[in-house]
Scaffold this motif. Structure first.
Motif, PDB file in Angstrom:
ATOM      1  N   PHE A   1       0.856  -1.176   0.000  1.00  0.00           N
ATOM      2  CA  PHE A   1       0.000   0.000   0.000  1.00  0.00           C
ATOM      3  C   PHE A   1       0.898   1.233   0.000  1.00  0.00           C
ATOM      4  O   PHE A   1       2.055   1.173   0.438  1.00  0.00           O
ATOM      5  N   PRO A   2       0.414   2.356  -0.504  1.00  0.00           N
ATOM      6  CA  PRO A   2       1.234   3.578  -0.554  1.00  0.00           C
ATOM      7  C   PRO A   2       1.578   4.069   0.847  1.00  0.00           C
ATOM      8  O   PRO A   2       0.746   4.007   1.756  1.00  0.00           O
ATOM      9  N   THR A   3       2.773   4.567   1.019  1.00  0.00           N
ATOM     10  CA  THR A   3       3.207   5.088   2.313  1.00  0.00           C
ATOM     11  C   THR A   3       4.002   6.375   2.123  1.00  0.00           C
ATOM     12  O   THR A   3       4.397   6.726   1.013  1.00  0.00           O
ATOM     13  N   GLY A   4       4.244   7.051   3.233  1.00  0.00           N
ATOM     14  CA  GLY A   4       5.158   8.184   3.238  1.00  0.00           C
ATOM     15  C   GLY A   4       4.565   9.487   2.749  1.00  0.00           C
ATOM     16  O   GLY A   4       3.374   9.602   2.448  1.00  0.00           O
ATOM     17  N   ARG A   5       5.430  10.477   2.630  1.00  0.00           N
ATOM     18  CA  ARG A   5       4.991  11.810   2.213  1.00  0.00           C
ATOM     19  C   ARG A   5       4.409  11.786   0.799  1.00  0.00           C
ATOM     20  O   ARG A   5       3.458  12.518   0.497  1.00  0.00           O
ATOM     21  N   THR A   6       4.963  10.940  -0.058  1.00  0.00           N
ATOM     22  CA  THR A   6       4.432  10.843  -1.420  1.00  0.00           C
ATOM     23  C   THR A   6       2.960  10.475  -1.400  1.00  0.00           C
ATOM     24  O   THR A   6       2.150  11.040  -2.149  1.00  0.00           O
ATOM     25  N   ALA A   7       2.586   9.537  -0.509  1.00  0.00           N
ATOM     26  CA  ALA A   7       1.183   9.142  -0.388  1.00  0.00           C
ATOM     27  C   ALA A   7       0.343  10.308   0.132  1.00  0.00           C
ATOM     28  O   ALA A   7      -0.770  10.537  -0.344  1.00  0.00           O
ATOM     29  N   CYS A   8       0.870  11.053   1.094  1.00  0.00           N
ATOM     30  CA  CYS A   8       0.154  12.225   1.618  1.00  0.00           C
ATOM     31  C   CYS A   8      -0.145  13.228   0.513  1.00  0.00           C
ATOM     32  O   CYS A   8      -1.271  13.741   0.395  1.00  0.00           O
TER      33      CYS A   8
END
Length: 226
Positions: free
Chosen positions: A33-40
């Motif tokens: 699943f997407p994580t991190g600042r990129t996902a935000c």
């Protein structure tokens, strides 16, 4: 990736706890699943707010939408973030409520609660505290908070109707309900079933204030959690 093939509550919660402990301790690893600042940023968070959040909190982010687009959090309020993880949403909420407000980050994973506490200290957010618990059993009294946010956690609980009802229970009764639920679901019918089941089981009519609900809907990969 965690694949759950057993519908027993303890099996589901154990698998979820292991997965998010891994994310807390090793956010640099690849997850399903997407994580991190990129996902935000993909989910529409204001970069100016993200700039104020410690990088360690952003690194373990795994939400599915941006609850702050609802615009319901006001200065001085008490906010409960159900499934707070390492603290991205809880820390942003702390900036919005100011020092006279309070943010309670509820999470069942010890490693995530420890990260939230550390990130709150880094930010200097003395109005944030971590609380152990699950979406199905929130250790707070009725009508003890002003706003409840939760960002995808309903995907991970075995009894979703109970979690829907329990998430609303601590919120103050107001004319403008402000539960900001961001849930990755199969369809609007799934959401309707969960809410209808909660109302039937707990004998209460819920008023839900969804911000741009159509934008919140997304495809949920079936991990036998529904």
């Amino acid at each position: 990736m965690v694949v759950i093939t057993d519908d027993r509550r303890e099996i589901i919660l154990g698998a979820v706890r292991r997965m998010y402990t891994e994310l807390a301790l090793h956010p640099d690893r690849e997850f399903h699943f997407p994580t991190g600042r990129t996902a935000c940023e993909f989910e529409g968070y204001d970069p100016a707010l993200l700039d104020q959040v410690p990088a360690e909190a952003l690194a373990s982010f795994a939400g599915v939408n941006c609850p702050f687009r609802a615009g319901v959090i006001e200065r001085g309020q008490v906010v409960l973030d159900v499934g707070s993880g390492s603290g991205t949403d809880a820390l942003i909420a702390s900036l919005l409520v100011g020092p006279e407000g309070e943010v309670i980050g509820l999470d069942m994973t010890a490693a995530m609660r420890e990260r939230l506490e550390r990130n709150a200290r880094t930010l200097g957010a003395s109005n944030v505290r971590a609380l152990a618990g699950t979406a199905e059993e929130i250790p707070l009294p009725d009508a003890s908070v002003d706003v409840v946010t939760t960002n995808g956690v309903l995907n991970l609980v075995p009894d979703k109707a109970r979690a829907v009802a329990e998430s609303a229970r601590p919120e103050q009764a107001t004319s403008s309900p402000s539960l900001s639920l961001n849930v990755v679901i199969r369809s609007s019918r799934w959401l309707h079933r969960a809410f209808t089941s909660a109302e039937r089981r707990y004998g209460r009519q819920y008023g839900w204030n969804f911000h741009n609900a159509s934008a919140i809907l997304a495809i949920f990969v079936d991990l036998s959690l529904q």
